[in-house]
Design an enzyme around this catalytic site. Structure first.
Site, short mmCIF file in Angstrom:
data_model
loop_
_atom_site.label_atom_id
_atom_site.label_comp_id
_atom_site.label_asym_id
_atom_site.label_seq_id
_atom_site.Cartn_x
_atom_site.Cartn_y
_atom_site.Cartn_z
N ARG A 222 172.88 8.76 42.86
CA ARG A 222 172.02 8.51 41.68
C ARG A 222 170.61 8.25 42.21
O ARG A 222 170.29 7.15 42.66
CB ARG A 222 172.55 7.31 40.87
CG ARG A 222 173.95 7.54 40.31
CD ARG A 222 174.37 6.40 39.40
NE ARG A 222 174.22 5.08 40.02
CZ ARG A 222 175.10 4.53 40.83
NH1 ARG A 222 176.23 5.13 41.13
NH2 ARG A 222 174.87 3.33 41.35
N TYR A 268 134.41 -10.83 30.32
CA TYR A 268 134.90 -12.09 29.74
C TYR A 268 134.86 -13.24 30.75
O TYR A 268 135.28 -13.07 31.89
CB TYR A 268 136.34 -11.93 29.26
CG TYR A 268 136.51 -11.07 28.03
CD1 TYR A 268 135.87 -11.38 26.83
CD2 TYR A 268 137.33 -9.95 28.08
CE1 TYR A 268 136.04 -10.58 25.70
CE2 TYR A 268 137.50 -9.14 26.95
CZ TYR A 268 136.85 -9.48 25.77
OH TYR A 268 137.02 -8.69 24.66
N MET A 315 141.09 -5.39 27.60
CA MET A 315 142.26 -4.68 27.08
C MET A 315 142.14 -3.16 27.26
O MET A 315 143.11 -2.49 27.58
CB MET A 315 142.46 -5.00 25.60
CG MET A 315 143.76 -4.45 25.05
SD MET A 315 143.97 -4.73 23.30
CE MET A 315 144.45 -6.43 23.25
N ASP A 316 140.92 -2.64 27.06
CA ASP A 316 140.74 -1.19 27.01
C ASP A 316 139.75 -0.63 28.02
O ASP A 316 139.60 0.57 28.13
CB ASP A 316 140.26 -0.79 25.60
CG ASP A 316 140.93 -1.63 24.54
OD1 ASP A 316 142.15 -1.51 24.40
OD2 ASP A 316 140.23 -2.44 23.89
C1 LIG Z 1 168.13 2.50 38.28
C2 LIG Z 1 169.47 2.79 38.82
C3 LIG Z 1 169.64 3.73 39.85
C4 LIG Z 1 168.50 4.38 40.57
O1 LIG Z 1 167.98 3.49 41.54
P1 LIG Z 1 166.74 3.86 42.47
O2 LIG Z 1 166.59 2.69 43.36
O3 LIG Z 1 165.58 4.03 41.56
O4 LIG Z 1 167.10 5.12 43.17
C5 LIG Z 1 170.95 4.03 40.23
N1 LIG Z 1 172.00 3.44 39.65
C6 LIG Z 1 171.87 2.52 38.68
C7 LIG Z 1 173.08 1.89 38.08
C8 LIG Z 1 170.60 2.15 38.24
O5 LIG Z 1 170.47 1.22 37.28
#
Ligand SMILES: *Cc1c(COP(=O)(O)O)cnc(C)c1O
Length: 376
Positions: A222, A268, A315-316
């Site tokens: 992932r 500010y 803010m902007d």
């Molecule tokens: C966000 C997340 C990832 C990805 O993690 P990175 O460190 O961004 O690669 C993988 N698994 C789960 C469960 C996540 O929540």
């Protein structure tokens, strides 16, 4: 990608080709049997969820993952045709929509499956689920073999829920702590044995683990932060197996330029006072855009040179101390490259005492995302 005409020059330029190159380099690095799940939660870490998802799939990612059910729905409605996994919790009532749209959901307990089975009264297509196993993150997931056995039993007796995956999440993969990560991995492998049949996608690694522990790649990784060319931590950054391409550039233009005599106050609270006759530029970006007030003193790039933000960030808008007279309309880069200089999200993160992940998701929706090349 079509962008509506906007008049404010403040924009984030996103390089989808850089993201695709990261996917291709990752694919070449991973074992052949390991798939890439592109993580596009939080609007693709601020880069644009639908655009990034489509680009990543085109470059070879097999699936995308998000944190919430609503994010998954937006991807499907935006035309993302690959499988989409919701990694966080989903309410039971989402089960029907998930089936309709073909969204994979995460389950963490037997009761959720029982209730979802009741909610889905007639079977059309299966509800694809990934079982989350908590091996040390302490967030969500099944924690014991007994609890997992119960999940397995309920899964077996449900005719609507189909087991597709099992996954865990590492808590310390980005640190110099391979023992903790190994313990989590070993526990995960041990618990996965409780399934009568191994689920087809067993996954554990985030970006950090992908780089540091190729042995834990399993069926899929992932890949989140590094999809966007950012290292998860300095520790991992110094151990990358391939070069990451950054995909995010934050820019604007000088909107107003004036010479201010010595001894005048700026912004500010009047906390900045000119020490000599100074050229002061005003740029149309402020804390409502994600340029946090704590970034006062942070440098920006104009004409390839660094110069500091002075006075309180509004803010902007905010003010920059220029080294000489410069022209309205001159390009200002807040994150990105100009000539030999580069300002990274890591530099902002260090100043704010946070991590680059937080910077990426803090650039607000008001900043228009434009898709193009970020080089120069
Ligand atoms: C966000 C997340 C990832 C990805 O993690 P990175 O460190 O961004 O690669 C993988 N698994 C789960 C469960 C996540 O929540």
């Amino acid at each position: 990608m079509e962008n509506e005409m906007e008049f404010r020059p403040t924009k984030a330029v996103i390089d989808l080709q850089a993201i695709q190159q990261n996917v291709r380099n990752l694919t070449a690095y991973l074992p052949r049997e390991t798939a890439v799940i592109a993580v596009v939660k939080a609007d693709g870490y601020g880069h644009g969820e639908v655009e990034v998802a489509k680009a990543a799939i085109k470059a070879g990612a097999s699936m995308v993952a998000v944190a919430t059910p609503d994010e998954a729905v937006r991807l499907k409605e935006g035309g993302v045709t690959s499988d989409v996994l919701v990694m966080g919790p989903s309410p039971v009532l989402f089960a029907k929509k998930a089936i309709d749209l073909g969204i994979h959901v995460t389950v963490t307990d037997a009761e959720w499956i029982r209730q979802a089975t009741r909610v889905v009264d007639e079977f059309v297509k299966p509800l694809n689920v990934h079982v989350k196993i908590d091996t040390g993150m302490g967030r969500i997931g099944v924690r014991t073999a007994d609890a997992l056995q119960e999940v397995v039993q309920v899964l077996n007796s449900s005719d609507v829920v189909k087991l597709v995956g099992a996954f865990t999440h590492f808590a310390c993969a980005d640190e110099d702590d391979s023992l903790t990560t190994k313990r989590q991995f070993d526990k995960f492998m041990e618990l996965v044995e409780n399934f009568p049949e191994r689920p087809s996608i067993v996954h554990a690694a985030n970006s950090a683990a992908t780089f540091l522990y190729p042995d834990y790649a399993l069926d899929a990784v992932r890949f989140g932060i590094s999809l966007y060319g950012i290292a998860p931590s300095a520790y991992v950054g110094s151990r990358l197996p391939f070069t990451l391409q950054r995909a995010f550039c934050l820019e604007t233009e000088l909107a107003y330029v004036k010479q201010v005599e010595k001894g005048n106050r700026i912004s500010y609270g009047g906390t900045y006072e000119t020490l000599e006759d100074e050229w002061i530029g005003t740029i149309p970006i402020g804390y409502a855009d994600g340029l946090k007030r704590g970034l006062r003193g942070q440098e920006v790039l104009i004409a390839g040179e660094r110069m500091p933000i002075v006075g309180t960030i509004c803010m902007d808008q905010c003010m920059v101390k220029l080294p000489r007279e410069m022209h309205v309309g001159e390009k200002v880069t807040l994150i990105g490259k100009q000539a030999d200089e580069e300002i990274t999200m890591e530099e902002w993160a260090e100043r704010l005492g946070t991590i680059p992940y937080e910077i990426a998701v803090t650039i607000s929706k008001r900043v228009q995302r434009v898709y193009g090349t970020t080089n120069g």
